[in-house]
Scaffold this active site. Structure first.
Site, PDB file in Angstrom:
ATOM      1  N   GLN A 131      -2.823   8.813  -7.889  1.00 30.14           N
ATOM      2  CA  GLN A 131      -2.266   9.003  -6.552  1.00 30.14           C
ATOM      3  C   GLN A 131      -1.305  10.189  -6.527  1.00 30.14           C
ATOM      4  O   GLN A 131      -1.393  11.058  -5.647  1.00 30.14           O
ATOM      5  CB  GLN A 131      -1.524   7.726  -6.119  1.00 30.14           C
ATOM      6  N   ARG A 285      -7.944  12.358  -3.046  1.00 28.43           N
ATOM      7  CA  ARG A 285      -8.132  11.467  -4.198  1.00 28.43           C
ATOM      8  C   ARG A 285      -9.494  11.744  -4.848  1.00 28.43           C
ATOM      9  O   ARG A 285      -9.624  11.752  -6.065  1.00 28.43           O
ATOM     10  CB  ARG A 285      -8.060   9.989  -3.750  1.00 28.43           C
TER      11      ARG A 285
HETATM   12  N1   CP Z   1      -3.632   4.577  -2.264  1.00 33.16           N
HETATM   13  C1   CP Z   1      -4.491   3.739  -2.893  1.00 33.16           C
HETATM   14  O1   CP Z   1      -4.555   3.658  -4.129  1.00 33.16           O
HETATM   15  O2   CP Z   1      -5.278   3.018  -2.062  1.00 33.16           O
HETATM   16  P1   CP Z   1      -6.235   1.810  -2.445  1.00 33.16           P
HETATM   17  O3   CP Z   1      -5.344   0.646  -2.846  1.00 33.16           O
HETATM   18  O4   CP Z   1      -7.028   1.535  -1.228  1.00 33.16           O
HETATM   19  O5   CP Z   1      -7.095   2.211  -3.608  1.00 33.16           O
END
Ligand code: CP
Ligand code: NVA
Length: 298
Positions: A131, A285
């Site tokens: 992230q 991502r």
């Molecule tokens: N930001 C993120 O990791 O989202 P998810 O939990 O949907 O993977």
């Protein structure tokens, strides 16, 4: 053998290579010259919910020529108590890499130690490295080098996302200010180990003042649901909203790792006003994780 388990341990040069390659993967989407995962099967072993991380890894592995295999940790014997180290030794003999979302950081580290295949942390209670690499990529894509800039993190300053930000401040030379209630601040030991220019405060206005980026994450991370009531009570007020944005530098970015809970860590108007950035951050991502996968196998 390369693993991405924590941003603390990711050398700056490797971080920079991932950021550079991510730009290439973004530009060349749909017509990649290389298929670095050709013939490989990668497992996604998840013990927590996911939209972005799961989909971006599944698509990314596929687009790099590999085959993603999603394993809900509760559906495999791990969920019935088979030790991580045994699961790791079995999978390590059959597949080529693993992407793991779980609770304890020690579990991804144990998997990496026993599996003998590249292992990527897709979120633990302690860190969310993929992230924050995507966040820095997004910031730099829009505003140039993050070195010398000021990032204001508002909310649960002791969560995995905040921790991963903490490991990058010294590496990239930006100022990180964290506004969080006393109970949800990073420990002094962590800050000391991280070094760099990081300050922690309960004063959200002072934290936001002149910042180049306002950033937040959910108040109730996965696994903390039992604390929901207490967290909402203590964290109320630690919100990115229009009046906070006015204190930041004109043109400051607002980012959120998502999922967002409107009316809690961010208000609806602010999220919608910054939706272009926030959803591009989510898209990034995919590009960044392709660069991570490519780094892991090279
Ligand atoms: N930001 C993120 O990791 O989202 P998810 O939990 O949907 O993977
Ligand atoms: N801190 C959040 C991040 C979600 C992507 C959690 O762990 O639930």
């Amino acid at each position: 053998m390369k693993h991405l388990l924590s941003l603390e341990k990711l050398p700056r040069a490797d971080f920079e290579k991932i950021l550079r390659d991510a730009a290439g993967f973004k530009r060349e989407r749909g017509h990649h010259k290389t298929q670095p995962l050709a013939g490989q099967t990668w497992a996604l072993m998840f013990s927590k919910s996911s939209t972005r991380t799961r989909v971006s890894f599944e698509v990314g592995i596929h687009e790099l020529g590999g085959r993603p295999m999603f394993l809900n940790a509760n559906d495999i014997q791990l969920g019935r108590g088979e030790p991580i180290k045994d699961t790791a030794r079995v999978l390590g003999r059959m597949i080529h890499g693993a992407v793991i979302r779980t609770f304890a950081q020690a579990d991804v580290e144990e998997f990496a130690a026993f599996s003998n295949i590249p292992t990527i942390n897709a979120l633990t209670d302690d860190e969310h490295p993929c992230q924050i690499i995507a966040d820095i990529f997004t910031f730099q894509e829009k505003r140039g080098p993050i070195a010398g800039k000021t990032v204001a993190f508002i909310g649960d300053g002791a969560c995995n996302v905040a921790n991963s930000w903490i490991w990058t401040a010294a590496k990239f030379g930006f100022e990180l200010r964290i506004a969080a209630p006393k109970k949800f601040q990073p420990s002094a030991a962590l800050l000391k180990r991280a070094g760099g220019k990081i300050s922690v405060s309960t004063d959200i206005q002072a934290t936001a003042k002149g910042a180049d980026l306002l950033y937040t994450d959910v108040w109730i991370s996965m696994g903390k649901e039992a604390e929901a009531k207490e967290r909402i009570k203590i964290l109320t007020g630690y919100q990115i909203n229009q009046s906070l944005v006015k204190l930041a530098k004109p043109g400051a970015l607002v980012m959120h790792c998502l999922p967002a809970y409107r009316g809690k860590e961010i208000d609806d108007a602010t999220l919608e006003a910054h939706a272009d950035t926030i959803f591009e951050e989510a898209e990034n991502r995919l590009h960044v994780q392709k660069a991570i996968l490519n780094w892991a196998v090279s």
